[in-house]
Motif scaffolding. Structure first.
Motif, PDB file in Angstrom:
ATOM      1  N   HIS A 386       0.824  -1.211   0.000  1.00 29.17           N
ATOM      2  CA  HIS A 386       0.000   0.000   0.000  1.00 29.17           C
ATOM      3  C   HIS A 386       0.857   1.261   0.000  1.00 29.17           C
ATOM      4  O   HIS A 386       0.391   2.337  -0.419  1.00 29.17           O
ATOM      5  N   ASP A 387       2.114   1.139   0.426  1.00 26.16           N
ATOM      6  CA  ASP A 387       2.993   2.303   0.448  1.00 26.16           C
ATOM      7  C   ASP A 387       3.404   2.746  -0.956  1.00 26.16           C
ATOM      8  O   ASP A 387       3.875   3.867  -1.138  1.00 26.16           O
ATOM      9  N   LEU A 388       3.218   1.886  -1.966  1.00 24.45           N
ATOM     10  CA  LEU A 388       3.458   2.303  -3.346  1.00 24.45           C
ATOM     11  C   LEU A 388       2.452   3.370  -3.745  1.00 24.45           C
ATOM     12  O   LEU A 388       2.783   4.347  -4.423  1.00 24.45           O
ATOM     13  N   ARG A 389       1.233   3.186  -3.324  1.00 25.62           N
ATOM     14  CA  ARG A 389       0.175   4.175  -3.576  1.00 25.62           C
ATOM     15  C   ARG A 389       0.521   5.492  -2.871  1.00 25.62           C
ATOM     16  O   ARG A 389       0.378   6.582  -3.450  1.00 25.62           O
ATOM     17  N   ARG A 390       1.002   5.380  -1.645  1.00 25.35           N
ATOM     18  CA  ARG A 390       1.371   6.575  -0.890  1.00 25.35           C
ATOM     19  C   ARG A 390       2.602   7.259  -1.500  1.00 25.35           C
ATOM     20  O   ARG A 390       2.767   8.477  -1.401  1.00 25.35           O
ATOM     21  N   SER A 391       3.454   6.466  -2.152  1.00 26.84           N
ATOM     22  CA  SER A 391       4.654   7.044  -2.768  1.00 26.84           C
ATOM     23  C   SER A 391       4.283   8.009  -3.891  1.00 26.84           C
ATOM     24  O   SER A 391       4.877   9.082  -4.025  1.00 26.84           O
ATOM     25  N   LEU A 392       3.309   7.632  -4.718  1.00 28.98           N
ATOM     26  CA  LEU A 392       2.884   8.520  -5.803  1.00 28.98           C
ATOM     27  C   LEU A 392       2.375   9.843  -5.237  1.00 28.98           C
ATOM     28  O   LEU A 392       2.738  10.923  -5.712  1.00 28.98           O
ATOM     29  N   GLY A 393       1.533   9.755  -4.205  1.00 31.28           N
ATOM     30  CA  GLY A 393       1.007  10.975  -3.593  1.00 31.28           C
ATOM     31  C   GLY A 393       2.087  11.813  -2.944  1.00 31.28           C
ATOM     32  O   GLY A 393       2.074  13.045  -3.020  1.00 31.28           O
ATOM     33  N   SER A 394       3.062  11.157  -2.311  1.00 30.67           N
ATOM     34  CA  SER A 394       4.125  11.882  -1.620  1.00 30.67           C
ATOM     35  C   SER A 394       5.030  12.619  -2.609  1.00 30.67           C
ATOM     36  O   SER A 394       5.409  13.774  -2.386  1.00 30.67           O
ATOM     37  N   TRP A 395       5.384  11.957  -3.719  1.00 24.31           N
ATOM     38  CA  TRP A 395       6.239  12.610  -4.710  1.00 24.31           C
ATOM     39  C   TRP A 395       5.491  13.736  -5.422  1.00 24.31           C
ATOM     40  O   TRP A 395       6.093  14.741  -5.816  1.00 24.31           O
ATOM     41  N   SER A 402      -1.109  20.534  -5.350  1.00 25.30           N
ATOM     42  CA  SER A 402      -2.022  20.894  -4.266  1.00 25.30           C
ATOM     43  C   SER A 402      -2.690  19.661  -3.679  1.00 25.30           C
ATOM     44  O   SER A 402      -2.832  18.628  -4.340  1.00 25.30           O
ATOM     45  N   LEU A 403      -3.115  19.779  -2.429  1.00 23.89           N
ATOM     46  CA  LEU A 403      -3.771  18.654  -1.751  1.00 23.89           C
ATOM     47  C   LEU A 403      -5.060  18.229  -2.435  1.00 23.89           C
ATOM     48  O   LEU A 403      -5.343  17.033  -2.518  1.00 23.89           O
ATOM     49  N   PRO A 404      -5.902  19.163  -2.923  1.00 25.84           N
ATOM     50  CA  PRO A 404      -7.113  18.717  -3.631  1.00 25.84           C
ATOM     51  C   PRO A 404      -6.792  17.871  -4.859  1.00 25.84           C
ATOM     52  O   PRO A 404      -7.474  16.887  -5.129  1.00 25.84           O
ATOM     53  N   ILE A 405      -5.736  18.249  -5.600  1.00 27.37           N
ATOM     54  CA  ILE A 405      -5.355  17.464  -6.771  1.00 27.37           C
ATOM     55  C   ILE A 405      -4.863  16.085  -6.352  1.00 27.37           C
ATOM     56  O   ILE A 405      -5.219  15.061  -6.943  1.00 27.37           O
ATOM     57  N   ILE A 406      -4.067  16.034  -5.293  1.00 30.77           N
ATOM     58  CA  ILE A 406      -3.571  14.736  -4.807  1.00 30.77           C
ATOM     59  C   ILE A 406      -4.732  13.866  -4.351  1.00 30.77           C
ATOM     60  O   ILE A 406      -4.766  12.660  -4.604  1.00 30.77           O
ATOM     61  N   GLY A 407      -5.700  14.470  -3.661  1.00 31.56           N
ATOM     62  CA  GLY A 407      -6.863  13.709  -3.212  1.00 31.56           C
ATOM     63  C   GLY A 407      -7.620  13.114  -4.377  1.00 31.56           C
ATOM     64  O   GLY A 407      -8.056  11.966  -4.336  1.00 31.56           O
ATOM     65  N   LYS A 408      -7.766  13.887  -5.462  1.00 33.78           N
ATOM     66  CA  LYS A 408      -8.460  13.373  -6.642  1.00 33.78           C
ATOM     67  C   LYS A 408      -7.612  12.332  -7.360  1.00 33.78           C
ATOM     68  O   LYS A 408      -8.117  11.329  -7.871  1.00 33.78           O
ATOM     69  N   MET A 409      -6.298  12.553  -7.375  1.00 29.69           N
ATOM     70  CA  MET A 409      -5.368  11.636  -8.016  1.00 29.69           C
ATOM     71  C   MET A 409      -5.436  10.240  -7.402  1.00 29.69           C
ATOM     72  O   MET A 409      -5.386   9.230  -8.091  1.00 29.69           O
ATOM     73  N   LEU A 410      -5.591  10.201  -6.067  1.00 32.18           N
ATOM     74  CA  LEU A 410      -5.615   8.922  -5.356  1.00 32.18           C
ATOM     75  C   LEU A 410      -7.029   8.408  -5.102  1.00 32.18           C
ATOM     76  O   LEU A 410      -7.209   7.368  -4.474  1.00 32.18           O
ATOM     77  N   GLY A 411      -8.035   9.155  -5.577  1.00 27.49           N
ATOM     78  CA  GLY A 411      -9.407   8.695  -5.414  1.00 27.49           C
ATOM     79  C   GLY A 411      -9.924   8.783  -4.002  1.00 27.49           C
ATOM     80  O   GLY A 411     -10.805   8.033  -3.605  1.00 27.49           O
ATOM     81  N   HIS A 412      -9.390   9.719  -3.206  1.00 30.01           N
ATOM     82  CA  HIS A 412      -9.898   9.900  -1.844  1.00 30.01           C
ATOM     83  C   HIS A 412     -11.298  10.479  -1.897  1.00 30.01           C
ATOM     84  O   HIS A 412     -11.614  11.302  -2.763  1.00 30.01           O
ATOM     85  N   LYS A 413     -12.131  10.072  -0.985  1.00 27.31           N
ATOM     86  CA  LYS A 413     -13.476  10.631  -0.909  1.00 27.31           C
ATOM     87  C   LYS A 413     -13.364  12.053  -0.369  1.00 27.31           C
ATOM     88  O   LYS A 413     -12.825  12.271   0.706  1.00 27.31           O
ATOM     89  N   THR A 414     -13.857  13.006  -1.143  1.00 24.38           N
ATOM     90  CA  THR A 414     -13.643  14.404  -0.772  1.00 24.38           C
ATOM     91  C   THR A 414     -14.407  14.774   0.478  1.00 24.38           C
ATOM     92  O   THR A 414     -15.539  14.379   0.677  1.00 24.38           O
ATOM     93  N   SER A 415     -13.784  15.572   1.339  1.00 19.85           N
ATOM     94  CA  SER A 415     -14.448  16.082   2.534  1.00 19.85           C
ATOM     95  C   SER A 415     -15.144  17.380   2.164  1.00 19.85           C
ATOM     96  O   SER A 415     -14.990  17.902   1.059  1.00 19.85           O
TER      97      SER A 415
END
Length: 457
Positions: A386-395, A402-415
């Motif tokens: 699962h840290d591979l997924r986190r690696s993309l977001g971290s880099w 921006s955080l909103p773009i990263i959230g969309k990039m990783l498919g996070h459910k928006t707050s």
């Protein structure tokens, strides 16, 4: 039927000799109606015998126990009348307190024995936790088509119930109870106290971690809340007032000094499926299950889009993931090498899955053993798939995304705080992913060229 009157004491009642046959009664001179029924067998039972509604009434209180200390009292907070009919073992002090409570009830024209029978009948009819969960599952989870239904069913078995023998996970490993968890399937709802719940959650936290303990709390609280809302349980929720444990967020990702070793170890892998799985996990940021179960029909090569359908999306919404050049390189190669359907001029793949396998699911199982070997070869510790997924977001974050773009990039459910960015399209997301992928490849000294795309349909 002989009887004698005296002031009850432990020594006096112990000294009473049982009759040779039948029974005899001893009457206490201090407490109204309190007597001791002595059988030929030697059994001695405290009773109340007095008139009620103009008729003689006998109510059994419990058995006299000569081994109980005179100082022993009824449990603190216990309603004395709740002991009626439970064959409680009593000393003289406890019998007198219980007799006083019975007398007070009868003086108000309330038959405590009848009330006790009603309470027992209600308890016998009361739901067990298993029955409550089954009702919650059928009438709420399934009725509202909750996508987490199977996960919830598995959680109940692993953490609060029984895991049936021989039950296996999707990929063959037998399921078992988690450390520190309980089997409360047969317990009546009213028997589960807040103290029981707190103790269970602490044990679960020690055995499986804070995150799992919080999941157990959420499930148990939801079951009780629904039973109360549906008027199927009149007691209190034992989870009320219990706070979740603090969860420490994991921040591990592939660092700059690890990436060259990681890509070098990948280049030495002979297992093509595993190698491609790792690369796609890293370059798409998709969850492990979504990469393993990736289907050709969900990939649009010319639009450079991967769609995660609603039924397999963790947040319950379909996800659109832009495909970077690096990800498309892997996918185009896999499609070219995938077995094709016989006599099909369109040369469609024989399997709908990108990682097709002869398994119950039709696709590859989690490659845990290969992963451990890869990390050992790269000299990398404490890195999970699962840290591979986190690696993309971290880099991406280190590159200024921006955080909103990263959230969309990783498919996070928006707050609610980031919902204003819901209109964002995949263009800026794709740019961010390309930049993050390029940064990782550059750090790992990887050169990759995009092969020709397959013909459009």
């Amino acid at each position: 039927m002989a009887s004698e009157k005296f002031s009850f004491t432990k020594s006096a009642l112990t000294a009473v000799v049982p009759p040779s046959s039948g029974r005899t009664y001893c009457i206490d001179t201090q407490t109204r109606g309190l007597c001791l029924d002595v059988l030929a067998s030697g059994t001695k039972t405290f009773q109340i015998y007095r008139k009620f509604d103009g008729k003689p009434k006998r109510i059994v209180l419990g058995r006299f126990s000569p081994t109980l200390s005179d100082a022993r009292d009824l449990p603190t907070g216990t309603d004395p009348l709740s002991l009626i009919g439970n064959s409680a073992e009593l000393n003289v002090r406890m019998a007198r307190k219980l007799a006083d409570a019975v007398n007070a009830s009868m003086d108000k024209s309330v038959d405590p024995a009848a009330n006790a029978r009603t309470v027992r009948q209600l308890k016998e009819q009361e739901m067990t936790l298993r029955q409550a969960f089954d009702r919650y599952f059928s009438d709420h989870v399934l009725a509202h088509e909750k996508r987490s239904a199977q996960l919830m069913k598995d959680d109940f078995a692993r953490y609060l119930g029984t895991v049936p023998a021989g039950q296996k996970k999707t990929h063959g490993k037998e399921r078992s109870k988690s450390a520190g968890t309980v089997d409360w399937e047969t317990r009546k709802l009213s028997s589960i106290s807040p103290a029981d719940t707190r103790r269970m959650l602490l044990n679960a936290k020690d055995g499986t971690g804070a995150r799992t303990s919080n999941r157990i709390l959420a499930l148990l609280r939801a079951i009780f809340n629904k039973m109360i809302d549906w008027h199927l349980y009149t007691g209190a929720n034992p989870c009320a007032g219990i706070d979740k444990f603090k969860e420490n967020s994991r921040e591990r990702f592939l660092t700059g000094d690890e990436l060259p070793r990681f890509f070098a170890a990948i280049d030495k892998i002979d297992h093509v499926d595993f190698k491609d799985f790792i690369l796609l996990s890293l370059f798409t940021g998709a969850r492990r299950a979504n990469v393993l179960g990736m289907r050709w029909q969900d990939i649009n090569f010319h639009a450079a889009i991967l769609t995660i359908p609603t039924e397999v999306s963790k947040n319950g919404n379909p996800l659109t993931i832009p495909l970077t050049d690096a990800a498309r390189t892997v996918l185009v190669r896999r499609m070219g090498n995938a077995p094709k359907m016989a006599n099909d001029p369109a040369e469609k793949t024989a399997s709908p899955y990108v990682f097709a396998a002869n398994s119950a699911t039709g696709y590859m199982s989690p490659p845990n053993k290969h992963w451990k070997a890869l990390l050992a070869d790269a000299g990398i510790e404490d890195l999970r798939l699962h840290d591979l997924r986190r690696s993309l977001g971290s880099w991406a974050a280190m590159g200024g995304t921006s955080l909103p773009i990263i959230g969309k990039m990783l498919g996070h459910k928006t707050s609610q705080a980031t919902s204003v960015y819901a209109h964002l399209q995949t263009g800026p997301v794709a740019l961010a992913m390309e930049a993050a992928t390029a940064a990782m490849q550059a750090q790992g000294k990887v050169v990759d060229r995009l092969p020709p795309l397959p013909p459009s349909e």
